[in-house]
Structure formats: C-alpha cells, structure tokens
Design a protein around this motif. Structure first.
Motif, PDB file in Angstrom:
ATOM      1  N   MET A   1       0.851  -1.198   0.000  1.00 17.11           N
ATOM      2  CA  MET A   1       0.000   0.000   0.000  1.00 17.11           C
ATOM      3  C   MET A   1       0.882   1.241   0.000  1.00 17.11           C
ATOM      4  SD  MET A   1      -3.381   0.352   0.184  1.00 17.11           S
ATOM      5  CE  MET A   1      -4.439   1.784   0.235  1.00 17.11           C
ATOM      6  N   VAL A   2       0.532   2.165  -0.847  1.00 19.97           N
ATOM      7  CA  VAL A   2       1.304   3.404  -0.962  1.00 19.97           C
ATOM      8  C   VAL A   2       1.031   4.268   0.271  1.00 19.97           C
ATOM      9  CG1 VAL A   2       1.669   5.414  -2.404  1.00 19.97           C
ATOM     10  CG2 VAL A   2       1.049   3.251  -3.429  1.00 19.97           C
ATOM     11  N   PRO A   3       2.063   4.871   0.854  1.00 22.85           N
ATOM     12  CA  PRO A   3       1.826   5.729   2.027  1.00 22.85           C
ATOM     13  C   PRO A   3       0.922   6.913   1.691  1.00 22.85           C
ATOM     14  CG  PRO A   3       4.160   5.305   1.723  1.00 22.85           C
ATOM     15  CD  PRO A   3       3.486   4.745   0.541  1.00 22.85           C
ATOM     16  N   LEU A   4       0.225   7.374   2.719  1.00 27.72           N
ATOM     17  CA  LEU A   4      -0.730   8.460   2.518  1.00 27.72           C
ATOM     18  C   LEU A   4      -0.040   9.735   2.040  1.00 27.72           C
ATOM     19  CD1 LEU A   4      -3.540   9.719   2.884  1.00 27.72           C
ATOM     20  CD2 LEU A   4      -2.954  10.126   5.247  1.00 27.72           C
ATOM     21  N   TRP A   6       2.333  10.260   0.080  1.00 25.75           N
ATOM     22  CA  TRP A   6       2.605  10.347  -1.352  1.00 25.75           C
ATOM     23  C   TRP A   6       1.428  10.982  -2.085  1.00 25.75           C
ATOM     24  CZ3 TRP A   6       5.495   5.483  -3.543  1.00 25.75           C
ATOM     25  CH2 TRP A   6       6.623   5.236  -2.738  1.00 25.75           C
TER      26      TRP A   6
ATOM     27  N   GLU B   3       2.205  -1.856  -6.894  1.00 25.66           N
ATOM     28  CA  GLU B   3       1.325  -0.709  -6.683  1.00 25.66           C
ATOM     29  C   GLU B   3       2.118   0.593  -6.610  1.00 25.66           C
ATOM     30  OE1 GLU B   3      -1.531  -1.441  -3.642  1.00 25.66           O
ATOM     31  OE2 GLU B   3      -1.946   0.701  -3.464  1.00 25.66           O
ATOM     32  N   GLU B   4       3.288   0.536  -5.973  1.00 30.75           N
ATOM     33  CA  GLU B   4       4.127   1.733  -5.915  1.00 30.75           C
ATOM     34  C   GLU B   4       4.562   2.169  -7.308  1.00 30.75           C
ATOM     35  OE1 GLU B   4       4.206  -0.481  -3.578  1.00 30.75           O
ATOM     36  OE2 GLU B   4       4.595   0.442  -1.634  1.00 30.75           O
ATOM     37  N   PHE B   7       1.710   3.782  -8.960  1.00 30.12           N
ATOM     38  CA  PHE B   7       1.495   5.121  -8.404  1.00 30.12           C
ATOM     39  C   PHE B   7       2.491   6.112  -8.993  1.00 30.12           C
ATOM     40  CE2 PHE B   7       2.612   8.436  -5.452  1.00 30.12           C
ATOM     41  CZ  PHE B   7       1.378   8.946  -5.115  1.00 30.12           C
ATOM     42  N   ARG B  49      -8.667   2.372  -4.425  1.00 27.64           N
ATOM     43  CA  ARG B  49      -9.796   1.450  -4.254  1.00 27.64           C
ATOM     44  C   ARG B  49     -11.129   2.181  -4.292  1.00 27.64           C
ATOM     45  NH1 ARG B  49      -4.687  -0.366  -2.845  1.00 27.64           N
ATOM     46  NH2 ARG B  49      -4.651  -2.624  -2.816  1.00 27.64           N
ATOM     47  N   MET B 114       1.842  12.736   9.033  1.00 30.31           N
ATOM     48  CA  MET B 114       0.575  12.111   8.689  1.00 30.31           C
ATOM     49  C   MET B 114       0.668  10.599   8.641  1.00 30.31           C
ATOM     50  SD  MET B 114      -1.231  14.430   5.883  1.00 30.31           S
ATOM     51  CE  MET B 114       0.048  15.606   5.719  1.00 30.31           C
ATOM     52  N   ASP B 115       1.820  10.082   8.209  1.00 30.92           N
ATOM     53  CA  ASP B 115       1.945   8.633   8.087  1.00 30.92           C
ATOM     54  C   ASP B 115       1.959   7.949   9.440  1.00 30.92           C
ATOM     55  OD1 ASP B 115       1.867   8.356   5.388  1.00 30.92           O
ATOM     56  OD2 ASP B 115       3.969   8.869   5.150  1.00 30.92           O
ATOM     57  N   MET B 118      -1.705   7.706  10.407  1.00 36.47           N
ATOM     58  CA  MET B 118      -2.492   6.702   9.709  1.00 36.47           C
ATOM     59  C   MET B 118      -1.553   5.748   9.005  1.00 36.47           C
ATOM     60  SD  MET B 118      -5.402   9.086   8.270  1.00 36.47           S
ATOM     61  CE  MET B 118      -4.865  10.601   9.006  1.00 36.47           C
ATOM     62  N   LYS B 119      -1.068   4.775   9.731  1.00 37.71           N
ATOM     63  CA  LYS B 119      -0.058   3.907   9.145  1.00 37.71           C
ATOM     64  C   LYS B 119      -0.689   2.867   8.233  1.00 37.71           C
ATOM     65  CE  LYS B 119       3.655   3.632  11.464  1.00 37.71           C
ATOM     66  NZ  LYS B 119       4.491   3.379  12.622  1.00 37.71           N
ATOM     67  N   THR B 123      -7.489  -1.868   2.575  1.00 36.72           N
ATOM     68  CA  THR B 123      -7.133  -2.494   1.307  1.00 36.72           C
ATOM     69  C   THR B 123      -8.350  -2.962   0.544  1.00 36.72           C
ATOM     70  OG1 THR B 123      -6.738  -4.446   2.615  1.00 36.72           O
ATOM     71  CG2 THR B 123      -4.811  -3.238   1.866  1.00 36.72           C
TER      72      THR B 123
END
Lengths: 100, 166
Positions: A1-4, A6, B3-4, B7, B49, B114-115, B118-119, B123
């Motif tokens: 999952m891409v970090p928020l 980004w 996925e990265e 992105f 998603r 922020m990360d 919300m880690k 999914t």
C-alpha cells in the motif's frame, strides 16, 4: 500500500501547478482549465483521506466537488462565449469594466 | 511493489501533463494535456480502491467537461490569441503567492507526521452498494441541493449564451 503522504504530495504539486496557471496565464480558457486542475487535486486529497481513514464520506464529498466543477464550467463557458461575442475579449487583462 | 510502481507512473504522468496545461501556448494542446492529466487522476482513484469515483471522473471530466472546453475553443476561434507571451510581467506578487503556498505545503507535509497518524490503509474497495446507501440516506438533502444547483447552472448557461446572440 502506498503511504498516505505520497498522495498528499501529488495533490499539493497539482494544486501548486493550478495556482501558477491561474496567476500567470492570460488566456481565459487556460485559466479555467487551471481551476479544474486545482479542483482535481483537492479530490485526490479527499479520496486519499477517505480511504486511509476507512470512511467513505470523503468520496461522497468528492462526488459533490465533481458536480460543482461541472456547474462551474458550464456557467463560466457561457459567460466566456457571451463576453467574446459581445466585445471580443480573449485575455483576462481586457476585462476591466468594473475597474474604478 | 507493483502498486508503488503504478502510483509513480500515474503521478509522474499527471504532473507532467499538468505542467503541459500551464506551459503550452495553444489552448487545444492545453485541453488535450488536461485530458491526459484527468485520466491519470482516475488511475490514482483506482489505486485508492474507489472504482466508482474513477468511472465518474472519466465520464464527467473527460467525457463532459473537456468536450465542453474543446467545443468552446473551436467555437470561439482562439487563433488570434494562440501565441501569448508566457510569464509576462506582472510584478512579484504571483511568484510570492506560489512560493508562499509551496512553503506552507512543505511545512504541513513534513511537519505534520501524517503517516504516523495513519499507518495502515484500508485495502478493500468500497462497494457501490454501500456508497449509494449512504449517499441516498444520510446525504439525501445535500444530494438534492446539488441537483438543484446543476439545474440552475444549466438554465443559466443557456440563458447567457442565448442573450448574447440577440
């Protein structure tokens, strides 16, 4: 999952590009396109936060934003066509009727 | 990992085509570049998603809004303003505004953490059924208001374009 973060960074960069387009360009149509770009970047942020907080209300607000953007484009292009037909302006600098 | 990579592809194309919108001189090229950018944003929605929102993005933005833009460009015959000078002299204010917003964003993103907040992201996709149920029950009144707004905008656009002809 891409970090928020980004997604937030991409949204911010797109928003900045939109702001630069609104401030630097003179062509009215390109200014309107830059506003669309800004609205889109806000949508990215809304959907990203909605997904990461597992709350779908962000997506509903994104739907509302898309609707408002569609309204804005319809009205703005109507105004633009009326302006061009009545007095032949094409640039933002030429619209100075309200200038004191 | 896949996925990265997706992105990075989507966001790099989106930023590049957004720069094209701002930097290109011919409004038709700007519009086509914006279409590319909006498609990449739809791809980002898929990565988040939200397939319903991605489809709505393609339908409304690429299908309706951009066709309206291209229609206006063709109708107004933008040839005479095709070559405007970019970054024309407007003083220091636009540069200051853009730089100020950029500094603010950097401060918020790198100072906000922020990360850490919300880690774990969700999914699983939000299915359209749940989405529609929330939209038509909890948010029914805003939905009706926004429908009325769309109607008013449509009537207003028609009235303005008609009056300019007469």
């Amino acid at each position: 999952m891409v970090p928020l973060s980004w997604y937030i960074i991409v949204g911010s960069v797109l928003f900045l590009i939109g702001v630069a387009g609104v401030l630097f360009r003179r062509n009215i149509i390109v200014v309107l396109m830059s506003i669309e770009l800004m609205l889109n970047s806000v949508n990215i942020n809304l959907v990203a936060f909605s997904q990461y907080m597992e709350d779908l209300r962000g997506q509903i607000f994104a739907i509302f934003t898309i609707t408002v953007a569609a309204c804005e484009v319809a009205v703005a292009l109507g105004i633009l066509i009326a302006l061009v037909k009545s007095r032949g302006v094409h640039n933002t600098d030429e619209i100075d009727t309200m200038k004191g | 990992m896949f996925e990265e990579l997706l992105f990075i592809f989507f966001s790099a194309t989106a930023i590049g085509s957004a720069l094209g919108v701002v930097l290109m001189r011919n409004p038709v090229y700007c519009a086509v570049s914006l279409v590319v950018c909006l498609f990449q944003v739809a791809g980002l929605f898929m990565l988040l998603r939200s397939p319903f929102l991605a489809v709505v993005q393609v339908f409304i933005y690429v299908g309706a809004v951009m066709v309206l833009f291209l229609f206006a460009i063709m109708l107004l015959d933008m040839k005479q303003i095709r070559y405007e000078r970019l970054f024309s002299a407007r003083g220091w204010v636009p540069y200051a505004v853009v730089a100020g917003i950029a500094i603010e964003f950097v401060a918020v993103i790198y100072g906000g953490g922020m990360d850490a907040l919300m880690k774990v992201g969700a999914t699983k996709a939000v299915d359209v059924k749940t989405f529609g149920r929330v939209l038509f029950t909890e948010y029914l009144f805003p939905f009706e208001v926004i429908s009325l707004l769309l109607l008013v905008a449509m009537v207003g656009a028609i009235v303005m374009v008609k009056r300019s002809r007469g």
